[in-house]
Design an enzyme around this catalytic site. Structure first.
Site, PDB file in Angstrom:
ATOM      1  N   ASP A 148      15.179 -32.523 -44.994  1.00 20.69           N
ATOM      2  CA  ASP A 148      15.586 -31.493 -44.038  1.00 20.69           C
ATOM      3  C   ASP A 148      17.071 -31.607 -43.717  1.00 20.69           C
ATOM      4  O   ASP A 148      17.795 -30.607 -43.648  1.00 20.69           O
ATOM      5  CB  ASP A 148      14.748 -31.655 -42.770  1.00 20.69           C
ATOM      6  CG  ASP A 148      14.932 -30.508 -41.782  1.00 20.69           C
ATOM      7  OD1 ASP A 148      15.228 -29.377 -42.213  1.00 20.69           O
ATOM      8  OD2 ASP A 148      14.759 -30.748 -40.572  1.00 20.69           O
TER       9      ASP A 148
ATOM     10  N   HIS B 102       9.261 -34.998 -37.288  1.00 25.30           N
ATOM     11  CA  HIS B 102      10.303 -34.917 -38.320  1.00 25.30           C
ATOM     12  C   HIS B 102      11.723 -34.954 -37.749  1.00 25.30           C
ATOM     13  O   HIS B 102      12.678 -35.049 -38.508  1.00 25.30           O
ATOM     14  CB  HIS B 102      10.109 -33.670 -39.208  1.00 25.30           C
ATOM     15  CG  HIS B 102      10.452 -32.361 -38.572  1.00 25.30           C
ATOM     16  ND1 HIS B 102       9.559 -31.654 -37.783  1.00 25.30           N
ATOM     17  CD2 HIS B 102      11.577 -31.608 -38.617  1.00 25.30           C
ATOM     18  CE1 HIS B 102      10.126 -30.530 -37.378  1.00 25.30           C
ATOM     19  NE2 HIS B 102      11.349 -30.483 -37.864  1.00 25.30           N
ATOM     20  N   HIS B 103      11.871 -34.904 -36.417  1.00 30.02           N
ATOM     21  CA  HIS B 103      13.197 -35.051 -35.804  1.00 30.02           C
ATOM     22  C   HIS B 103      13.346 -36.362 -35.030  1.00 30.02           C
ATOM     23  O   HIS B 103      14.295 -36.529 -34.263  1.00 30.02           O
ATOM     24  CB  HIS B 103      13.515 -33.870 -34.882  1.00 30.02           C
ATOM     25  CG  HIS B 103      14.080 -32.685 -35.602  1.00 30.02           C
ATOM     26  ND1 HIS B 103      15.285 -32.732 -36.259  1.00 30.02           N
ATOM     27  CD2 HIS B 103      13.586 -31.437 -35.787  1.00 30.02           C
ATOM     28  CE1 HIS B 103      15.526 -31.547 -36.810  1.00 30.02           C
ATOM     29  NE2 HIS B 103      14.514 -30.746 -36.534  1.00 30.02           N
TER      30      HIS B 103
ATOM     31  N   LYS C   2       9.418 -22.864 -34.731  1.00 27.70           N
ATOM     32  CA  LYS C   2      10.554 -22.011 -34.368  1.00 27.70           C
ATOM     33  C   LYS C   2      10.170 -20.546 -34.235  1.00 27.70           C
ATOM     34  O   LYS C   2      10.990 -19.743 -33.784  1.00 27.70           O
ATOM     35  CB  LYS C   2      11.678 -22.172 -35.395  1.00 27.70           C
ATOM     36  CG  LYS C   2      12.399 -23.511 -35.281  1.00 27.70           C
ATOM     37  CD  LYS C   2      13.562 -23.613 -36.270  1.00 27.70           C
ATOM     38  CE  LYS C   2      14.292 -24.929 -36.128  1.00 27.70           C
ATOM     39  NZ  LYS C   2      15.399 -25.074 -37.110  1.00 27.70           N
TER      40      LYS C   2
ATOM     41  N   HIS D 243      10.559 -27.194 -30.790  1.00 27.66           N
ATOM     42  CA  HIS D 243       9.891 -26.653 -31.973  1.00 27.66           C
ATOM     43  C   HIS D 243       8.994 -27.653 -32.713  1.00 27.66           C
ATOM     44  O   HIS D 243       7.981 -27.238 -33.282  1.00 27.66           O
ATOM     45  CB  HIS D 243      10.899 -25.982 -32.923  1.00 27.66           C
ATOM     46  CG  HIS D 243      11.640 -26.901 -33.827  1.00 27.66           C
ATOM     47  ND1 HIS D 243      12.867 -27.449 -33.501  1.00 27.66           N
ATOM     48  CD2 HIS D 243      11.351 -27.370 -35.073  1.00 27.66           C
ATOM     49  CE1 HIS D 243      13.280 -28.204 -34.503  1.00 27.66           C
ATOM     50  NE2 HIS D 243      12.388 -28.185 -35.463  1.00 27.66           N
TER      51      HIS D 243
ATOM     52  N   HIS E  10       7.183 -27.462 -41.586  1.00 29.72           N
ATOM     53  CA  HIS E  10       7.778 -28.343 -40.578  1.00 29.72           C
ATOM     54  C   HIS E  10       8.499 -27.593 -39.470  1.00 29.72           C
ATOM     55  O   HIS E  10       8.571 -28.060 -38.341  1.00 29.72           O
ATOM     56  CB  HIS E  10       8.726 -29.365 -41.235  1.00 29.72           C
ATOM     57  CG  HIS E  10      10.027 -28.798 -41.691  1.00 29.72           C
ATOM     58  ND1 HIS E  10      10.160 -28.036 -42.836  1.00 29.72           N
ATOM     59  CD2 HIS E  10      11.288 -28.881 -41.157  1.00 29.72           C
ATOM     60  CE1 HIS E  10      11.423 -27.676 -42.994  1.00 29.72           C
ATOM     61  NE2 HIS E  10      12.126 -28.179 -41.987  1.00 29.72           N
ATOM     62  N   ASP E  11       9.035 -26.418 -39.754  1.00 28.71           N
ATOM     63  CA  ASP E  11       9.785 -25.647 -38.754  1.00 28.71           C
ATOM     64  C   ASP E  11       8.998 -24.478 -38.188  1.00 28.71           C
ATOM     65  O   ASP E  11       9.573 -23.625 -37.509  1.00 28.71           O
ATOM     66  CB  ASP E  11      11.083 -25.112 -39.369  1.00 28.71           C
ATOM     67  CG  ASP E  11      12.243 -26.085 -39.243  1.00 28.71           C
ATOM     68  OD1 ASP E  11      12.129 -27.062 -38.472  1.00 28.71           O
ATOM     69  OD2 ASP E  11      13.266 -25.882 -39.920  1.00 28.71           O
TER      70      ASP E  11
END
Length: 207
Positions: free
Chosen positions: A125, A96-97, A48, A73, A44-45
């Site tokens: 998260d 996801h954000h 970055k 990201h 998911h990250d």
């Protein structure tokens, strides 16, 4: 590659994948969907890797410009994981954000417009980010993180996913113990590495 270069996210994706898959199972999702959510949580990250390390590790408040860089990201990550050939997995990474109230990013989706997998990953998260040490603050206790999840359920976070997370945490003592043990080395390493003092946890800076 991300975790190798960023000690503050070391093992973060593994923990989020573990939490998210347990929540998905608790919510009765199919085995295929649980696997998809676990995989999406693991990456998911990944976007970055394109975020400058000085922004990721900045100990103070981000400027608007720096926050805009951080907010890129999920889109960068979605572009990278498109290679996996699973549009639903890509959507989880991209969203996801997002927040239930539409104040998230990158697309400002609301409620059920947000893929369920993304809503589950967001809960996992958020919990791990709050209970892990970061450059700008130390780790917070699990109890505080759970209180924040409860407070944000239905506004920022999916209420059903929060309930499932709480059920996993309170109903399975080995699960809670496992979370504590897995996070402990990362907390110690971060403390020895920067020696920063405590500052308030803000859920809006969980990224």
């Amino acid at each position: 590659a991300l975790e190798a270069g960023d000690p503050y996210t070391r093992n973060h994706s593994r923990r989020v994948a573990r939490y998210a898959s347990m929540v998905a199972e608790r919510m009765g999702l199919s085995a295929d969907e649980v696997d998809r959510i676990r995989t999406a949580a693991m990456v998911h990250d990944v976007g970055k890797v394109r975020t400058p390390i000085e922004v990721l590790h900045k100990p103070g408040r981000l400027t608007d410009e720096e926050y805009a860089v951080i907010k890129a990201h999920p889109v960068d990550g979605a572009r990278l994981v498109e290679a996996l050939g699973d549009d639903r997995l890509t959507a989880i990474v991209r969203h996801h954000h997002e927040r239930l109230d539409g104040r998230g990013y990158p697309d400002g989706l609301k409620g059920e417009e947000i893929p369920l997998g993304a809503r589950i990953v967001a809960v996992a998260d958020t919990f791990d980010a709050i209970t892990s040490a970061r450059a700008y603050r130390p780790a917070s206790p699990h109890r505080k993180a759970l209180d924040i999840l409860i407070k944000e359920a239905g506004t920022q976070l999916d209420a059903g996913a929060v309930r499932a997370f709480r059920a996993c945490y309170t109903g399975r003592r080995p699960f809670a113990m496992w979370m504590t043990l897995l996070a402990f080395p990362q907390r110690v390493s971060a403390t020895l590495g920067n020696g920063t003092t405590a500052s308030a946890v803000s859920i809006t800076k969980v990224a």
